[in-house]
Design a protein around this motif. Structure first.
Motif, PDB file in Angstrom:
ATOM      1  N   GLU A 102      43.571  41.809  63.331  1.00  0.00           N
ATOM      2  CA  GLU A 102      42.781  42.592  64.282  1.00  0.00           C
ATOM      3  C   GLU A 102      43.471  42.650  65.641  1.00  0.00           C
ATOM      4  OE1 GLU A 102      38.277  42.746  66.253  1.00  0.00           O
ATOM      5  OE2 GLU A 102      38.785  41.228  64.755  1.00  0.00           O
ATOM      6  N   LYS A 103      44.010  41.540  66.102  1.00  0.00           N
ATOM      7  CA  LYS A 103      44.674  41.487  67.406  1.00  0.00           C
ATOM      8  C   LYS A 103      45.866  42.434  67.452  1.00  0.00           C
ATOM      9  CE  LYS A 103      47.119  38.281  70.494  1.00  0.00           C
ATOM     10  NZ  LYS A 103      47.587  36.874  70.668  1.00  0.00           N
ATOM     11  N   ILE A 104      46.704  42.390  66.427  1.00  0.00           N
ATOM     12  CA  ILE A 104      47.887  43.249  66.392  1.00  0.00           C
ATOM     13  C   ILE A 104      47.494  44.709  66.294  1.00  0.00           C
ATOM     14  CG2 ILE A 104      49.925  43.869  65.037  1.00  0.00           C
ATOM     15  CD1 ILE A 104      50.129  40.892  64.272  1.00  0.00           C
ATOM     16  N   PHE A 105      46.544  45.014  65.429  1.00  0.00           N
ATOM     17  CA  PHE A 105      46.092  46.393  65.254  1.00  0.00           C
ATOM     18  C   PHE A 105      45.559  46.950  66.569  1.00  0.00           C
ATOM     19  CE2 PHE A 105      42.895  49.596  64.272  1.00  0.00           C
ATOM     20  CZ  PHE A 105      43.528  50.381  63.321  1.00  0.00           C
ATOM     21  N   ASN A 106      44.705  46.204  67.220  1.00  0.00           N
ATOM     22  CA  ASN A 106      44.106  46.689  68.468  1.00  0.00           C
ATOM     23  C   ASN A 106      45.147  46.840  69.576  1.00  0.00           C
ATOM     24  OD1 ASN A 106      41.558  46.809  67.332  1.00  0.00           O
ATOM     25  ND2 ASN A 106      40.935  44.803  68.083  1.00  0.00           N
ATOM     26  N   MET A 107      46.084  45.907  69.646  1.00  0.00           N
ATOM     27  CA  MET A 107      47.101  45.978  70.697  1.00  0.00           C
ATOM     28  C   MET A 107      47.914  47.266  70.598  1.00  0.00           C
ATOM     29  SD  MET A 107      50.164  43.259  71.533  1.00  0.00           S
ATOM     30  CE  MET A 107      50.946  43.487  69.923  1.00  0.00           C
ATOM     31  N   PHE A 108      48.329  47.613  69.389  1.00  0.00           N
ATOM     32  CA  PHE A 108      49.181  48.792  69.244  1.00  0.00           C
ATOM     33  C   PHE A 108      48.390  50.098  69.253  1.00  0.00           C
ATOM     34  CE2 PHE A 108      52.272  45.627  67.732  1.00  0.00           C
ATOM     35  CZ  PHE A 108      53.348  45.975  68.548  1.00  0.00           C
ATOM     36  N   THR A 109      47.191  50.109  68.697  1.00  0.00           N
ATOM     37  CA  THR A 109      46.414  51.354  68.750  1.00  0.00           C
ATOM     38  C   THR A 109      45.985  51.678  70.182  1.00  0.00           C
ATOM     39  OG1 THR A 109      44.395  50.141  68.135  1.00  0.00           O
ATOM     40  CG2 THR A 109      45.595  51.267  66.365  1.00  0.00           C
ATOM     41  N   GLN A 110      45.731  50.663  70.984  1.00  0.00           N
ATOM     42  CA  GLN A 110      45.401  50.906  72.393  1.00  0.00           C
ATOM     43  C   GLN A 110      46.578  51.525  73.148  1.00  0.00           C
ATOM     44  OE1 GLN A 110      44.050  47.063  73.743  1.00  0.00           O
ATOM     45  NE2 GLN A 110      42.140  47.192  72.568  1.00  0.00           N
ATOM     46  N   ASN A 111      47.788  51.296  72.634  1.00  0.00           N
ATOM     47  CA  ASN A 111      48.985  51.893  73.226  1.00  0.00           C
ATOM     48  C   ASN A 111      49.428  53.156  72.490  1.00  0.00           C
ATOM     49  OD1 ASN A 111      49.336  50.007  75.349  1.00  0.00           O
ATOM     50  ND2 ASN A 111      50.280  48.552  73.943  1.00  0.00           N
ATOM     51  N   LYS A 112      48.495  53.737  71.733  1.00  0.00           N
ATOM     52  CA  LYS A 112      48.653  55.054  71.091  1.00  0.00           C
ATOM     53  C   LYS A 112      49.528  55.052  69.844  1.00  0.00           C
ATOM     54  CE  LYS A 112      46.208  56.587  74.540  1.00  0.00           C
ATOM     55  NZ  LYS A 112      44.749  56.811  74.352  1.00  0.00           N
ATOM     56  N   TYR A 113      49.889  53.879  69.326  1.00  0.00           N
ATOM     57  CA  TYR A 113      50.605  53.840  68.051  1.00  0.00           C
ATOM     58  C   TYR A 113      49.615  54.052  66.899  1.00  0.00           C
ATOM     59  CZ  TYR A 113      54.667  52.051  70.551  1.00  0.00           C
ATOM     60  OH  TYR A 113      55.730  51.915  71.406  1.00  0.00           O
ATOM     61  N   HIS A 114      50.129  54.566  65.789  1.00  0.00           N
ATOM     62  CA  HIS A 114      49.285  54.858  64.626  1.00  0.00           C
ATOM     63  C   HIS A 114      49.738  54.006  63.450  1.00  0.00           C
ATOM     64  CE1 HIS A 114      47.885  57.082  61.030  1.00  0.00           C
ATOM     65  NE2 HIS A 114      46.841  57.344  61.791  1.00  0.00           N
ATOM     66  N   PHE A 115      48.755  53.443  62.726  1.00  0.00           N
ATOM     67  CA  PHE A 115      49.037  52.655  61.534  1.00  0.00           C
ATOM     68  C   PHE A 115      48.859  53.525  60.292  1.00  0.00           C
ATOM     69  CE2 PHE A 115      48.542  49.331  64.597  1.00  0.00           C
ATOM     70  CZ  PHE A 115      49.362  48.315  64.141  1.00  0.00           C
ATOM     71  N   LYS A 116      49.891  53.562  59.487  1.00  0.00           N
ATOM     72  CA  LYS A 116      49.875  54.361  58.268  1.00  0.00           C
ATOM     73  C   LYS A 116      49.072  53.652  57.176  1.00  0.00           C
ATOM     74  CE  LYS A 116      52.989  56.571  54.934  1.00  0.00           C
ATOM     75  NZ  LYS A 116      52.544  57.957  55.244  1.00  0.00           N
ATOM     76  N   SER A 117      48.240  54.390  56.463  1.00  0.00           N
ATOM     77  CA  SER A 117      47.578  53.844  55.277  1.00  0.00           C
ATOM     78  C   SER A 117      48.560  53.836  54.114  1.00  0.00           C
ATOM     79  CB  SER A 117      46.347  54.676  54.915  1.00  0.00           C
ATOM     80  OG  SER A 117      45.335  54.510  55.887  1.00  0.00           O
ATOM     81  N   VAL A 118      48.482  52.801  53.296  1.00  0.00           N
ATOM     82  CA  VAL A 118      49.358  52.665  52.133  1.00  0.00           C
ATOM     83  C   VAL A 118      48.472  52.585  50.900  1.00  0.00           C
ATOM     84  CG1 VAL A 118      51.174  51.313  51.033  1.00  0.00           C
ATOM     85  CG2 VAL A 118      51.055  51.438  53.539  1.00  0.00           C
ATOM     86  N   ILE A 119      48.639  53.539  49.993  1.00  0.00           N
ATOM     87  CA  ILE A 119      47.768  53.633  48.822  1.00  0.00           C
ATOM     88  C   ILE A 119      48.631  53.726  47.566  1.00  0.00           C
ATOM     89  CG2 ILE A 119      45.958  54.972  47.668  1.00  0.00           C
ATOM     90  CD1 ILE A 119      45.130  55.974  50.457  1.00  0.00           C
ATOM     91  N   HIS A 120      48.471  52.773  46.664  1.00  0.00           N
ATOM     92  CA  HIS A 120      49.227  52.789  45.408  1.00  0.00           C
ATOM     93  C   HIS A 120      48.779  53.972  44.555  1.00  0.00           C
ATOM     94  CE1 HIS A 120      50.852  51.503  41.523  1.00  0.00           C
ATOM     95  NE2 HIS A 120      51.663  50.712  42.215  1.00  0.00           N
ATOM     96  N   PRO A 121      49.699  54.652  43.904  1.00  0.00           N
ATOM     97  CA  PRO A 121      49.325  55.850  43.128  1.00  0.00           C
ATOM     98  C   PRO A 121      48.390  55.582  41.953  1.00  0.00           C
ATOM     99  CG  PRO A 121      51.635  55.262  42.768  1.00  0.00           C
ATOM    100  CD  PRO A 121      51.158  54.450  43.921  1.00  0.00           C
ATOM    101  N   SER A 122      48.306  54.336  41.502  1.00  0.00           N
ATOM    102  CA  SER A 122      47.402  54.029  40.386  1.00  0.00           C
ATOM    103  C   SER A 122      45.965  53.796  40.828  1.00  0.00           C
ATOM    104  CB  SER A 122      47.899  52.798  39.626  1.00  0.00           C
ATOM    105  OG  SER A 122      47.755  51.628  40.420  1.00  0.00           O
ATOM    106  N   ALA A 123      45.717  53.704  42.124  1.00  0.00           N
ATOM    107  CA  ALA A 123      44.351  53.504  42.619  1.00  0.00           C
ATOM    108  C   ALA A 123      43.504  54.735  42.310  1.00  0.00           C
ATOM    109  CB  ALA A 123      44.369  53.242  44.116  1.00  0.00           C
ATOM    110  N   ILE A 124      42.252  54.500  41.941  1.00  0.00           N
ATOM    111  CA  ILE A 124      41.295  55.582  41.664  1.00  0.00           C
ATOM    112  C   ILE A 124      40.278  55.588  42.804  1.00  0.00           C
ATOM    113  CG2 ILE A 124      39.546  56.453  40.079  1.00  0.00           C
ATOM    114  CD1 ILE A 124      41.060  55.000  37.821  1.00  0.00           C
ATOM    115  N   ILE A 125      40.289  56.655  43.585  1.00  0.00           N
ATOM    116  CA  ILE A 125      39.442  56.750  44.774  1.00  0.00           C
ATOM    117  C   ILE A 125      38.629  58.032  44.685  1.00  0.00           C
ATOM    118  CG2 ILE A 125      39.416  56.836  47.297  1.00  0.00           C
ATOM    119  CD1 ILE A 125      42.192  55.492  47.224  1.00  0.00           C
TER     120      ILE A 125
END
Length: 207
Positions: A76-99
């Protein structure tokens, strides 16, 4: 066109994410870690997380590749620090996942092989749904949560932020689990659990 990626972290969880991304032909610039380390996939060591500030947020995406085995404020600390500075975190989704098409996913969500997520479920920012986890309809998985491998979550369950649900746990329908809880491996949750509780066993009880 996809942006090149910097990985934050270099452990076992990072290896899984790296393999997914490389199979999807993503470009990985390298990884950050507190000290110089080798990488199983030959990725470049860039330095500590501070080096990310040398890249424009518009030019890269980040992947938070640090796993957890219990509730931890680090992700949470790392995520918040970088998103507050306008960086974006990419979602990673395995192709076998059923959503299911109606599922809503937040920023930086990670969904591993064999996962099934059913209708109208919401998975918030920076949460990990690990290998083979099953999440049924109308669930709310809040931010910074780790659902460990083999977990089974029935319909209309709400799990608040920062909670870690251990490997192979089962949560029956309609349960509400508070924030920053630890649900032990193999536990069967049949009653609501308040914030900050560690619960283990069958049925799960506070310890």
């Amino acid at each position: 066109m996809n942006k090149p990626i910097i990985m934050i972290g270099n452990g076992g969880h990072a290896s899984i994410l790296t393999e997914i991304l490389l199979a999807q032909k993503e470009t990985i610039i390298g990884f950050t870690a507190p000290t110089l380390e080798e990488n199983a996939f030959g990725l470049s060591y860039l330095g500590s997380d501070a080096v990310i500030e040398g890249y424009s947020p518009s030019d890269i995406e980040l992947v938070l590749a640090i796993g957890t085995i219990k509730p931890s404020p680090l992700r949470e600390k790392i995520f918040n620090m970088f998103t507050q500075n306008k960086y974006h975190f990419k979602s990673v989704i395995h192709p076998s996942a059923i959503i299911a098409p109606s599922v809503q996913l937040g920023q930086g969500v990670q969904i591993m092989a064999g996962t099934i997520i059913q209708t109208n479920t919401k998975v918030a920012d920076n949460s990990i749904i690990n290998t083979g986890a099953l999440i049924d309809h109308d669930c709310q998985i809040d931010s910074h949560i780790h659902i460990a491998p083999g977990t089974k979550i029935s319909g209309s369950v709400h799990i608040e932020k920062g909670t870690h649900v251990g490997t192979g746990a089962t949560i029956i329908q309609g349960i509400h689990i508070g924030s920053n809880c630890l649900i032990g491996a193999g536990a069967v949750v049949t009653n609501n659990i308040a914030n900050g509780i560690k619960a283990v066993g069958v049925p799960a009880k506070e310890v």
